[in-house]
Write an enzyme that holds these catalytic residues in place. Sequence first.
Site, PDB file in Angstrom:
ATOM      1  N   GLU A   1       0.841  -1.200   0.000  1.00 33.09           N
ATOM      2  CA  GLU A   1       0.000   0.000   0.000  1.00 33.09           C
ATOM      3  C   GLU A   1       0.870   1.240   0.000  1.00 33.09           C
ATOM      4  O   GLU A   1       0.607   2.215  -0.710  1.00 33.09           O
ATOM      5  CB  GLU A   1      -0.925   0.006   1.231  1.00 33.09           C
ATOM      6  CG  GLU A   1      -1.992   1.108   1.212  1.00 33.09           C
ATOM      7  CD  GLU A   1      -1.586   2.418   1.875  1.00 33.09           C
ATOM      8  OE1 GLU A   1      -2.364   3.363   1.812  1.00 33.09           O
ATOM      9  OE2 GLU A   1      -0.467   2.508   2.422  1.00 33.09           O
TER      10      GLU A   1
ATOM     11  N   ASP B   1      -7.485   2.079   7.624  1.00 35.81           N
ATOM     12  CA  ASP B   1      -6.094   2.484   7.480  1.00 35.81           C
ATOM     13  C   ASP B   1      -5.850   3.612   8.475  1.00 35.81           C
ATOM     14  O   ASP B   1      -6.209   4.755   8.210  1.00 35.81           O
ATOM     15  CB  ASP B   1      -5.868   2.946   6.033  1.00 35.81           C
ATOM     16  CG  ASP B   1      -4.407   3.242   5.752  1.00 35.81           C
ATOM     17  OD1 ASP B   1      -3.585   3.152   6.683  1.00 35.81           O
ATOM     18  OD2 ASP B   1      -4.095   3.561   4.587  1.00 35.81           O
TER      19      ASP B   1
ATOM     20  N   HIS C   1       4.458   7.967   9.390  1.00 33.88           N
ATOM     21  CA  HIS C   1       5.580   7.551   8.541  1.00 33.88           C
ATOM     22  C   HIS C   1       6.931   7.859   9.168  1.00 33.88           C
ATOM     23  O   HIS C   1       7.901   8.146   8.467  1.00 33.88           O
ATOM     24  CB  HIS C   1       5.474   8.185   7.144  1.00 33.88           C
ATOM     25  CG  HIS C   1       4.449   7.498   6.290  1.00 33.88           C
ATOM     26  ND1 HIS C   1       4.309   7.716   4.951  1.00 33.88           N
ATOM     27  CD2 HIS C   1       3.510   6.559   6.591  1.00 33.88           C
ATOM     28  CE1 HIS C   1       3.322   6.959   4.460  1.00 33.88           C
ATOM     29  NE2 HIS C   1       2.827   6.248   5.453  1.00 33.88           N
TER      30      HIS C   1
HETATM   31 ZN    ZN Z   1      -1.644   3.576   5.795  1.00 29.38          ZN
END
Ligand code: ZN
Length: 523
Positions: free
Chosen positions: A334, A363, A463
């Site tokens: 993804e 998500d 992230h």
């Molecule tokens: Zn994600």
Amino acid sequence: MRLTSRRGMVRAATLVTAVALPLALAAPAATAGTAAPAATGVSDVLAEALAHMVKGKNVKKHLDALQSIADANGGNRAVGTPGYEASLAYVRDKVTRAGYKVSTTDVEFPIKWEEFSPSVLQQVSPEAKTYANPTDFVTVTPSGGGDVTAQIQVVDPVIPPAPVPNTSTAGCESSDFAGFVPGRIALIQRGTCAFIDKALNAKAAGAAGVIFFNEGQPGRTDPFEFDIREWRFGFPVVIASTAVGLDLADSPGTVVHLKVDAKTTVGHAKNLIAESRNGAAGEVVMAGAHLDGVPEGPGINDNGSGSAAILETALKMAHLPTKNRLRFAWWAGEELGLLGSDQYVAGLSQAERDRIRLYLNFDMVASPNDVTFLYDGDDSDAEGAGPGPDGSAGIEKVFERYYGKRGLPFKGTDFDGRSDYGAFIANGIPSGGIFTGAEGIKTAEEAARFGGTAGAPYDPCYHDVCDNITNINAAALDRNAKAIGYATARYAYDLTGVPDRNAAALARSAAAPARIPARGAAS
Ligand SMILES: [Zn+2]
């Protein structure tokens, strides 16, 4: 571990006993196409039962496991790494023991792209000339390798260029390629849509290569380097100056020599699919979450949280006699561009797609500074993308019902294409889900309604290396995992509000004239 699984079995069996009677008495009718998504009494009871059974503290145990996996594998769970493989093995083990039919599907992803020598672009006829790399044209990253000599076909250009940038729609619609002769090189002007859309349309039309050229306004005449973020063209792709583009477009039948000396190294990974053995095989209720993280960190909120929440839901639903078939997916790649879900949907036949009645996507469901965003299926926010396929509005309402009954706030979020629902929506499959926010900044209005810190990101570790187990908002995890159990169970028993695309497909094929090919006839 053994104790937990025995307890799970016992609790599930208890629930089955409790609901078997009302189910038999009042099996909810799956009425299709209505806008009213309110669950029937029975399916709402079942949905509430699942909301009760799915507990944040059990979801957290899966997150602890994913954190340990990251710790043991260089700090991340990115696709193509042992951390991803171990994550998949963990989930596979759980769903296999729970009795699901477990399978994997292949996912390809790009590892590296190398160009070994400068690309070549020459006009062969009507005039022999060699264009200069890099002043006249450059290679597009990551172009396929290839050495092609073929006729140019100009695709729907605006010549002379319009005074305003982003006017040309060249190559944006597949209809631009009506009459395109396979094997030719498509010459396509820059303009309104993404280069990738133009190139994919060219590929579908059978092009042997693509030469883009800049659109032609001041500041938009030179070639420039960019990454088209797609490696599967298998043909050379370059971008030329406006002058070269106009030169090539000048006379019909122009033949060019185009050579790109490059190679993409492709990696292979797997999506994990777990399907229940109960329920109608033609009525698939699907829930998915991406299992891969970014290389920068362990990826516990993004997206250990969604992965673990659907896993816990799957475990709690494993022994329920659902009316419809359950299918859970943990996607690979993804983070590299929705690769796992895209390739999965692309690999299904139309009949298989028609059996998927809806897709729920999760998500990031435990962001530290969270907002309960629900995918805006009805486009009531009128933002960005339009509404989802028919039935998406109803999915949003089912989630709203869960939060609304508890007096919990929620708000819409656009289907902005940043997660795995994209391929499902593009194929007309109604979708919805929960999202608690990524790098976006919480507004004062949101802080007033949802608590947390205004002016700070929903997930400050998005992230990043700090997206670890301490980055999980336990209250949000519990609340949203329960909502996931609620919605999944609701649709497992009751598809009210979800259009029956299966029936529509049957009607289509019934209306089509019968075609019985003669034995051995070429198709
Ligand atoms: Zn994600």
